[in-house]
Design an enzyme around this catalytic site. Structure first.
Site, PDB file in Angstrom:
ATOM      1  N   ARG A  47      -5.116  17.911  16.451  1.00 12.22           N
ATOM      2  CA  ARG A  47      -5.985  16.887  15.860  1.00 12.22           C
ATOM      3  C   ARG A  47      -7.124  16.573  16.829  1.00 12.22           C
ATOM      4  O   ARG A  47      -6.955  16.660  18.052  1.00 12.22           O
ATOM      5  CB  ARG A  47      -5.205  15.624  15.523  1.00 12.22           C
ATOM      6  CG  ARG A  47      -4.866  14.768  16.699  1.00 12.22           C
ATOM      7  CD  ARG A  47      -4.609  13.298  16.323  1.00 12.22           C
ATOM      8  NE  ARG A  47      -3.527  13.073  15.408  1.00 12.22           N
ATOM      9  CZ  ARG A  47      -2.390  12.453  15.705  1.00 12.22           C
ATOM     10  NH1 ARG A  47      -2.161  12.058  16.959  1.00 12.22           N
ATOM     11  NH2 ARG A  47      -1.471  12.249  14.800  1.00 12.22           N
ATOM     12  N   THR A  78       0.840  -1.190   0.000  1.00 14.30           N
ATOM     13  CA  THR A  78       0.000   0.000   0.000  1.00 14.30           C
ATOM     14  C   THR A  78       0.882   1.248   0.000  1.00 14.30           C
ATOM     15  O   THR A  78       2.111   1.158  -0.082  1.00 14.30           O
ATOM     16  CB  THR A  78      -0.917   0.009   1.229  1.00 14.30           C
ATOM     17  OG1 THR A  78      -0.109   0.021   2.426  1.00 14.30           O
ATOM     18  CG2 THR A  78      -1.817  -1.219   1.242  1.00 14.30           C
ATOM     19  N   LYS A 118      -7.027  -1.300  16.375  1.00 17.79           N
ATOM     20  CA  LYS A 118      -5.964  -2.134  16.931  1.00 17.79           C
ATOM     21  C   LYS A 118      -6.424  -2.812  18.222  1.00 17.79           C
ATOM     22  O   LYS A 118      -6.058  -3.971  18.481  1.00 17.79           O
ATOM     23  CB  LYS A 118      -4.708  -1.294  17.191  1.00 17.79           C
ATOM     24  CG  LYS A 118      -3.991  -0.844  15.935  1.00 17.79           C
ATOM     25  CD  LYS A 118      -3.496  -2.017  15.086  1.00 17.79           C
ATOM     26  CE  LYS A 118      -2.348  -2.762  15.746  1.00 17.79           C
ATOM     27  NZ  LYS A 118      -1.800  -3.823  14.845  1.00 17.79           N
ATOM     28  N   THR A 157      -0.031  -1.666  19.594  1.00 23.36           N
ATOM     29  CA  THR A 157       0.400  -0.327  19.984  1.00 23.36           C
ATOM     30  C   THR A 157      -0.058   0.026  21.390  1.00 23.36           C
ATOM     31  O   THR A 157      -1.073  -0.511  21.874  1.00 23.36           O
ATOM     32  CB  THR A 157      -0.185   0.708  18.995  1.00 23.36           C
ATOM     33  OG1 THR A 157       0.066   2.028  19.468  1.00 23.36           O
ATOM     34  CG2 THR A 157      -1.694   0.551  18.849  1.00 23.36           C
ATOM     35  N   ASP A 158       0.648   0.959  22.034  1.00 24.17           N
ATOM     36  CA  ASP A 158       0.207   1.433  23.339  1.00 24.17           C
ATOM     37  C   ASP A 158      -1.022   2.342  23.238  1.00 24.17           C
ATOM     38  O   ASP A 158      -1.676   2.639  24.243  1.00 24.17           O
ATOM     39  CB  ASP A 158       1.341   2.152  24.081  1.00 24.17           C
ATOM     40  CG  ASP A 158       1.881   3.372  23.350  1.00 24.17           C
ATOM     41  OD1 ASP A 158       1.423   3.675  22.230  1.00 24.17           O
ATOM     42  OD2 ASP A 158       2.782   4.041  23.909  1.00 24.17           O
ATOM     43  N   GLU A 159      -1.372   2.751  22.028  1.00 26.28           N
ATOM     44  CA  GLU A 159      -2.514   3.655  21.865  1.00 26.28           C
ATOM     45  C   GLU A 159      -3.835   2.996  22.235  1.00 26.28           C
ATOM     46  O   GLU A 159      -4.836   3.689  22.470  1.00 26.28           O
ATOM     47  CB  GLU A 159      -2.558   4.208  20.440  1.00 26.28           C
ATOM     48  CG  GLU A 159      -1.336   5.053  20.104  1.00 26.28           C
ATOM     49  CD  GLU A 159      -1.485   5.840  18.816  1.00 26.28           C
ATOM     50  OE1 GLU A 159      -2.597   6.333  18.549  1.00 26.28           O
ATOM     51  OE2 GLU A 159      -0.490   5.942  18.086  1.00 26.28           O
ATOM     52  N   LYS A 166       5.014  10.876   9.122  1.00 27.44           N
ATOM     53  CA  LYS A 166       5.030  10.800  10.574  1.00 27.44           C
ATOM     54  C   LYS A 166       5.904  11.906  11.152  1.00 27.44           C
ATOM     55  O   LYS A 166       6.743  12.494  10.469  1.00 27.44           O
ATOM     56  CB  LYS A 166       5.534   9.428  11.015  1.00 27.44           C
ATOM     57  CG  LYS A 166       4.675   8.253  10.525  1.00 27.44           C
ATOM     58  CD  LYS A 166       3.268   8.294  11.098  1.00 27.44           C
ATOM     59  CE  LYS A 166       2.427   7.098  10.659  1.00 27.44           C
ATOM     60  NZ  LYS A 166       2.746   5.873  11.369  1.00 27.44           N
ATOM     61  N   LEU A 167       5.751  12.185  12.450  1.00 29.46           N
ATOM     62  CA  LEU A 167       6.308  13.397  13.054  1.00 29.46           C
ATOM     63  C   LEU A 167       7.809  13.549  12.853  1.00 29.46           C
ATOM     64  O   LEU A 167       8.278  14.608  12.399  1.00 29.46           O
ATOM     65  CB  LEU A 167       5.983  13.436  14.552  1.00 29.46           C
ATOM     66  CG  LEU A 167       6.567  14.616  15.334  1.00 29.46           C
ATOM     67  CD1 LEU A 167       6.103  15.951  14.772  1.00 29.46           C
ATOM     68  CD2 LEU A 167       6.222  14.498  16.822  1.00 29.46           C
ATOM     69  N   TYR A 175      -8.044   4.575  14.589  1.00 31.52           N
ATOM     70  CA  TYR A 175      -6.868   3.701  14.511  1.00 31.52           C
ATOM     71  C   TYR A 175      -6.722   2.852  15.765  1.00 31.52           C
ATOM     72  O   TYR A 175      -6.631   1.621  15.702  1.00 31.52           O
ATOM     73  CB  TYR A 175      -5.604   4.531  14.296  1.00 31.52           C
ATOM     74  CG  TYR A 175      -4.339   3.770  14.628  1.00 31.52           C
ATOM     75  CD1 TYR A 175      -4.013   2.599  13.959  1.00 31.52           C
ATOM     76  CD2 TYR A 175      -3.476   4.211  15.636  1.00 31.52           C
ATOM     77  CE1 TYR A 175      -2.865   1.882  14.271  1.00 31.52           C
ATOM     78  CE2 TYR A 175      -2.324   3.503  15.952  1.00 31.52           C
ATOM     79  CZ  TYR A 175      -2.024   2.338  15.268  1.00 31.52           C
ATOM     80  OH  TYR A 175      -0.896   1.626  15.584  1.00 31.52           O
ATOM     81  N   SER A 176      -6.682   3.496  16.933  1.00 30.02           N
ATOM     82  CA  SER A 176      -6.451   2.740  18.164  1.00 30.02           C
ATOM     83  C   SER A 176      -7.606   1.796  18.464  1.00 30.02           C
ATOM     84  O   SER A 176      -7.396   0.704  19.001  1.00 30.02           O
ATOM     85  CB  SER A 176      -6.197   3.686  19.335  1.00 30.02           C
ATOM     86  OG  SER A 176      -7.273   4.579  19.539  1.00 30.02           O
ATOM     87  N   ASN A 206       5.820   4.798  20.673  1.00 26.99           N
ATOM     88  CA  ASN A 206       6.081   5.431  19.375  1.00 26.99           C
ATOM     89  C   ASN A 206       7.448   5.059  18.825  1.00 26.99           C
ATOM     90  O   ASN A 206       8.464   5.273  19.488  1.00 26.99           O
ATOM     91  CB  ASN A 206       6.004   6.954  19.511  1.00 26.99           C
ATOM     92  CG  ASN A 206       4.583   7.457  19.493  1.00 26.99           C
ATOM     93  OD1 ASN A 206       3.704   6.898  20.140  1.00 26.99           O
ATOM     94  ND2 ASN A 206       4.349   8.536  18.753  1.00 26.99           N
TER      95      ASN A 206
END
Length: 345
Positions: free
Chosen positions: A285, A34, A159, A130-132, A194-195, A155-156, A184
């Site tokens: 956001r 993708t 997951k 993820t920790d999210e 990404k950041l 997203y979280s 992260n």
């Protein structure tokens, strides 16, 4: 071992592929290619006799059955996922289809394969998350493996759903699984929306560096190569049915992270310094979690793992890598959505 890695052309997956091949494991990389994937990410591993690639989508159950029957892996490491929070706000359907339905397909394909092979005791299904999924922390405290799930973004939530499916397949069907939830990641081959790569590339081009809200959001930053090392360890030695939180032990506010990157850019690419003058605060956001922090006690005490790279060291290595690899990231800037503000709701 023979390891099947889903999402092996992505950021974290490719780090796992590179490290696994370097350690002598046979690796099958399954990726749909993708927008965020790139086969160049696997580097020299692509030239090894230990590496093979299967172009397939985890939403396609038939392809998964064929691949498992053909390659007969000892371990499945499931990393394939849609992962960008901002994109999940604008288009949540893709996240449900890939992260939830795709994981369901992976579990069913793995279960059928495990049954056909006679349920070998050496087989494992490692789900990477993820920790999210745990939501947002206040000023104190850390996420542990028993923290209640409280996802705040599409997203979280997707997951979190996939994590629950994996645990259910273990309890209901006995599928031998291990799970990990990471903080992260950053490092080489990080897709440039990404950041960390955004800051590097904006500073390099002299453009405004966007920081959401007041920049006070806190994350625990984990160098991707450290993460790959931990993932392979859990895949091989983690207790079945158990989850392990993997963190970098590097809590930093977003604004401090950005300023650190700018300071490295000032030294390594003085043109345009001071790069911190480019920082611009922009509208936050929707639903932006304030703080994440990982308690790494379990993986440290049970598997004797800890990160080897501080955030200061890792950021410098990352800046150096992006400055030296323009040929890698330049074409990616033309991909859909890159460079645009996403996830404004």
């Amino acid at each position: 071992m023979k390891i099947l890695v889903t999402g092996g052309a992505g950021f974290i997956g490719s780090a796992v592929v590179r490290l696994a091949v370097a350690r002598g494991h046979e690796v099958v990389n399954v990726d749909a290619l993708t927008y965020a994937a790139d086969l160049r990410n696997v580097g020299d591993a692509a030239d090894s006799d230990l590496y093979s690639f299967e172009h397939a989508d985890i939403r396609d159950r038939g392809s998964l059955d064929r691949i498992l029957a053909t390659h007969r892996p000892d371990i499945v490491m499931h990393l394939a996922a849609e992962s960008h929070v901002d994109r999940s706000i604008d288009g949540p359907a893709a996240f449900i289809e890939t992260n939830v339905i795709g994981t369901f397909n992976m579990l069913e394909a793995a279960r059928a394969y495990w049954d056909r092979e006679g349920r070998p005791e050496t087989f494992r299904f490692h789900h990477i998350s993820t920790d999210e999924v745990f939501g947002s922390l206040g000023e104190t405290g850390q996420f542990t493996e028993t923290t209640a799930y409280d996802p705040r973004s599409p997203y979280s939530a997707s997951k979190a759903g996939s994590d629950h499916l994996v645990r259910a397949w273990h309890e209901t069907y006995g599928l031998p699984v291990v799970l990990t939830n990471c903080s992260n990641n950053y490092g080489p081959y990080h897709f440039p929306e990404k950041l960390v790569p955004v800051v590097i590339l904006k500073a390099l081009s002299g453009q405004s560096i966007p920081v959401y809200g007041d920049g006070g959001n806190v994350r625990d930053w984990l160098f991707v190569e450290d993460h790959a090392d931990a993932l392979l360890l859990v895949a091989e030695k983690g207790d079945l049915g158990r989850s392990y939180n993997i963190g970098g032990e590097n809590e930093v506010t977003n604004i401090d992270l950005v300023r650190t990157i700018c300071a490295h850019m000032d030294e390594l690419h003085p043109e345009g310094a001071p790069h911190a003058d480019l920082i611009t605060f922009v509208t936050d956001r929707p639903g932006h979690d304030r703080r994440y922090a990982i308690d790494p006690t379990r993986i440290r005490s049970e598997l004797d793992w800890k990160p080897s790279v501080t955030v200061e060291q890792g950021l410098r290595r990352t800046v150096e890598w992006y400055l030296a690899n323009r040929d890698w990231w330049q074409p990616l800037l033309e991909r859909e959505g890159v460079g645009k503000r996403l996830g404004t709701g």
